[in-house]
Write an enzyme that holds these catalytic residues in place. Structure first.
Site, mmCIF file in Angstrom:
data_model
loop_
_atom_site.group_PDB
_atom_site.id
_atom_site.type_symbol
_atom_site.label_atom_id
_atom_site.label_comp_id
_atom_site.label_asym_id
_atom_site.label_seq_id
_atom_site.Cartn_x
_atom_site.Cartn_y
_atom_site.Cartn_z
ATOM 1 N N ASN A 10 0.856 -1.182 0.000
ATOM 2 C CA ASN A 10 0.000 0.000 0.000
ATOM 3 C C ASN A 10 0.894 1.233 0.000
ATOM 4 O O ASN A 10 1.526 1.541 1.008
ATOM 5 C CB ASN A 10 -0.892 -0.035 1.256
ATOM 6 C CG ASN A 10 -1.718 1.225 1.404
ATOM 7 O OD1 ASN A 10 -1.799 2.041 0.486
ATOM 8 N ND2 ASN A 10 -2.332 1.406 2.566
ATOM 9 N N TRP A 11 0.946 1.899 -1.135
ATOM 10 C CA TRP A 11 1.843 3.059 -1.254
ATOM 11 C C TRP A 11 1.211 4.335 -0.704
ATOM 12 O O TRP A 11 1.829 5.411 -0.755
ATOM 13 C CB TRP A 11 2.261 3.253 -2.725
ATOM 14 C CG TRP A 11 3.103 2.131 -3.258
ATOM 15 C CD1 TRP A 11 3.597 1.076 -2.542
ATOM 16 C CD2 TRP A 11 3.554 1.944 -4.605
ATOM 17 N NE1 TRP A 11 4.323 0.238 -3.365
ATOM 18 C CE2 TRP A 11 4.313 0.747 -4.638
ATOM 19 C CE3 TRP A 11 3.389 2.660 -5.795
ATOM 20 C CZ2 TRP A 11 4.899 0.258 -5.815
ATOM 21 C CZ3 TRP A 11 3.973 2.184 -6.962
ATOM 22 C CH2 TRP A 11 4.729 0.998 -6.961
ATOM 23 N N LYS A 12 -0.011 4.247 -0.203
ATOM 24 C CA LYS A 12 -0.703 5.383 0.417
ATOM 25 C C LYS A 12 -0.560 6.647 -0.451
ATOM 26 O O LYS A 12 -0.530 6.557 -1.667
ATOM 27 C CB LYS A 12 -0.156 5.624 1.827
ATOM 28 C CG LYS A 12 -0.143 4.374 2.689
ATOM 29 C CD LYS A 12 0.034 4.698 4.138
ATOM 30 C CE LYS A 12 0.261 3.437 4.931
ATOM 31 N NZ LYS A 12 -0.188 3.524 6.289
ATOM 32 N N HIS A 96 -9.772 0.608 4.613
ATOM 33 C CA HIS A 96 -8.495 0.818 5.304
ATOM 34 C C HIS A 96 -8.734 1.709 6.526
ATOM 35 O O HIS A 96 -9.587 2.600 6.493
ATOM 36 C CB HIS A 96 -7.487 1.464 4.345
ATOM 37 C CG HIS A 96 -6.093 1.477 4.890
ATOM 38 N ND1 HIS A 96 -5.664 2.436 5.782
ATOM 39 C CD2 HIS A 96 -5.054 0.627 4.704
ATOM 40 C CE1 HIS A 96 -4.400 2.174 6.111
ATOM 41 N NE2 HIS A 96 -4.011 1.084 5.469
ATOM 42 N N GLU A 98 -7.234 4.164 7.608
ATOM 43 C CA GLU A 98 -7.136 5.603 7.342
ATOM 44 C C GLU A 98 -8.414 6.115 6.676
ATOM 45 O O GLU A 98 -8.822 7.259 6.894
ATOM 46 C CB GLU A 98 -5.879 5.885 6.497
ATOM 47 C CG GLU A 98 -4.626 5.717 7.356
ATOM 48 C CD GLU A 98 -3.420 5.147 6.649
ATOM 49 O OE1 GLU A 98 -3.339 5.235 5.410
ATOM 50 O OE2 GLU A 98 -2.543 4.598 7.350
ATOM 51 N N GLU A 168 -5.651 -5.391 10.318
ATOM 52 C CA GLU A 168 -4.690 -4.312 10.535
ATOM 53 C C GLU A 168 -5.034 -3.589 11.838
ATOM 54 O O GLU A 168 -5.860 -2.656 11.827
ATOM 55 C CB GLU A 168 -4.742 -3.327 9.366
ATOM 56 C CG GLU A 168 -4.399 -3.965 8.033
ATOM 57 C CD GLU A 168 -3.763 -2.960 7.080
ATOM 58 O OE1 GLU A 168 -2.662 -3.236 6.627
ATOM 59 O OE2 GLU A 168 -4.358 -1.899 6.845
ATOM 60 N N GLY A 174 1.781 2.076 10.635
ATOM 61 C CA GLY A 174 2.640 3.240 10.466
ATOM 62 C C GLY A 174 3.287 3.708 11.758
ATOM 63 O O GLY A 174 3.830 4.808 11.821
ATOM 64 N N SER A 214 3.080 -2.324 10.319
ATOM 65 C CA SER A 214 4.532 -2.269 10.510
ATOM 66 C C SER A 214 5.248 -3.580 10.167
ATOM 67 O O SER A 214 6.206 -3.969 10.836
ATOM 68 C CB SER A 214 4.872 -1.813 11.939
ATOM 69 O OG SER A 214 4.343 -0.514 12.164
ATOM 70 N N GLY A 235 2.611 -1.255 4.308
ATOM 71 C CA GLY A 235 2.599 0.159 3.948
ATOM 72 C C GLY A 235 4.017 0.669 3.768
ATOM 73 O O GLY A 235 4.643 0.505 2.713
ATOM 74 N N GLY A 236 4.569 1.243 4.829
ATOM 75 C CA GLY A 236 5.879 1.904 4.765
ATOM 76 C C GLY A 236 6.959 1.078 4.082
ATOM 77 O O GLY A 236 7.679 1.578 3.210
#
Ligand code: PEP
Length: 254
Positions: A10-12, A96, A98, A168, A174, A214, A235-236
């Site tokens: 997930n490149w957000k 998600h 977010e 998640e 994150g 993470s 993600g990150g």
């Protein structure tokens, strides 16, 4: 179907189209003919076409990060399932944390999005997860169970390939704090049981349940080695082709 793991990136809201293209080029080289694991990258919408061109002909699939549940209309800023499909997506992330907690998306909207995605041939990656205060109050199963109940209301599937669930925990996204393999496995087991109750054992065993929060190369082996963890939503660590590739290699080796 054997236990085929799925790793999503997930490149957000990172990477301009040219940065996304550079990342995709690097992944293409590193993951040429990647086998025994499904790899999905989820770039921001404006990057999807550039990424599609680069990963065409590889085993890397593309997912949207979000979609709206209407087919078309006066919904400024939104993207439909048909648009994602036509742009080359096979998957779409739905619900998600977010989207839920920054943009106020409700379980009912998430349910409508899952229904629409399935009807258009997109595989929803349906995210669920509790906040820290909910975990501390012993409410993890109530929260995750409620999200699953509402999100999957009325949804029939006849193939495990059509649905992916991502657990998640909000407190792990994150933050650099990862759920321990035991904490993650406990909730994944609960989700598997939930899926068994609605779809029966055979299908529930095959629906992929990803862990997200993470995930990085240093903890991927241990997490992916748990019996009910069938993949990761990253993600990150997916922003960097080397660390994303290292996580995919973990998935190939467990
Ligand atoms: C995510 O964006 O879904 C996620 C899990 O992020 P991170 O890996 O950075 O925690």
């Amino acid at each position: 179907m054997s236990r085929r793991l799925i790793i999503g990136g997930n490149w957000k809201m990172y990477k301009t189209p040219s940065e996304a293209a550079a990342t995709a080029k690097s992944l293409k080289v590193k993951l040429i003919n990647v086998e025994n694991v499904d790899v999905v990258v989820c770039p921001t919408a404006i990057d999807i076409l550039a990424v599609r061109e680069i990963v065409a002909g590889t085993n890397i699939k593309i997912g949207g990060q979000n979609m709206y549940y209407q087919d078309e209309g006066a919904f400024t800023g939104e993207i439909s399932a048909d648009m994602l499909k036509d742009a080359g997506c096979d998957y779409v992330v739905v619900g998600h944390s977010e989207r839920r907690h920054v943009f106020g998306e409700t379980d009912d909207e998430i349910n409508k999005k899952i229904v629409k995605a399935l009807s258009k041939g997109l595989v929803p990656i349906f995210c669920v997860g509790e906040k820290l205060e909910e975990r501390n109050a012993g409410k993890t199963e109530d929260v995750v169970g409620g999200q699953l109940k509402e999100g999957l209301a009325g949804i029939e599937i006849n193939s495990a390939e059509k649905l992916v669930i991502a657990y998640e925990p909000v407190w792990a996204i994150g933050t650099g704090v990862t759920a321990s393999p035991e904490q993650a496995e406990e909730v994944h087991r609960f989700i598997r049981k939930f899926l068994t109750d609605i779809y029966g054992n055979a299908l529930a065993q095959q629906i992929r349940i990803q862990y997200g929060g993470s995930v990085k190369p240093a903890n991927a082996d241990e997490l992916l080695g748990q019996p009910n963890i069938d993949g990761a939503l990253v993600g990150g660590a997916s922003l960097d082709p080397d660390s994303f590739t290292a996580i995919i290699k973990s998935a190939q080796s467990v």
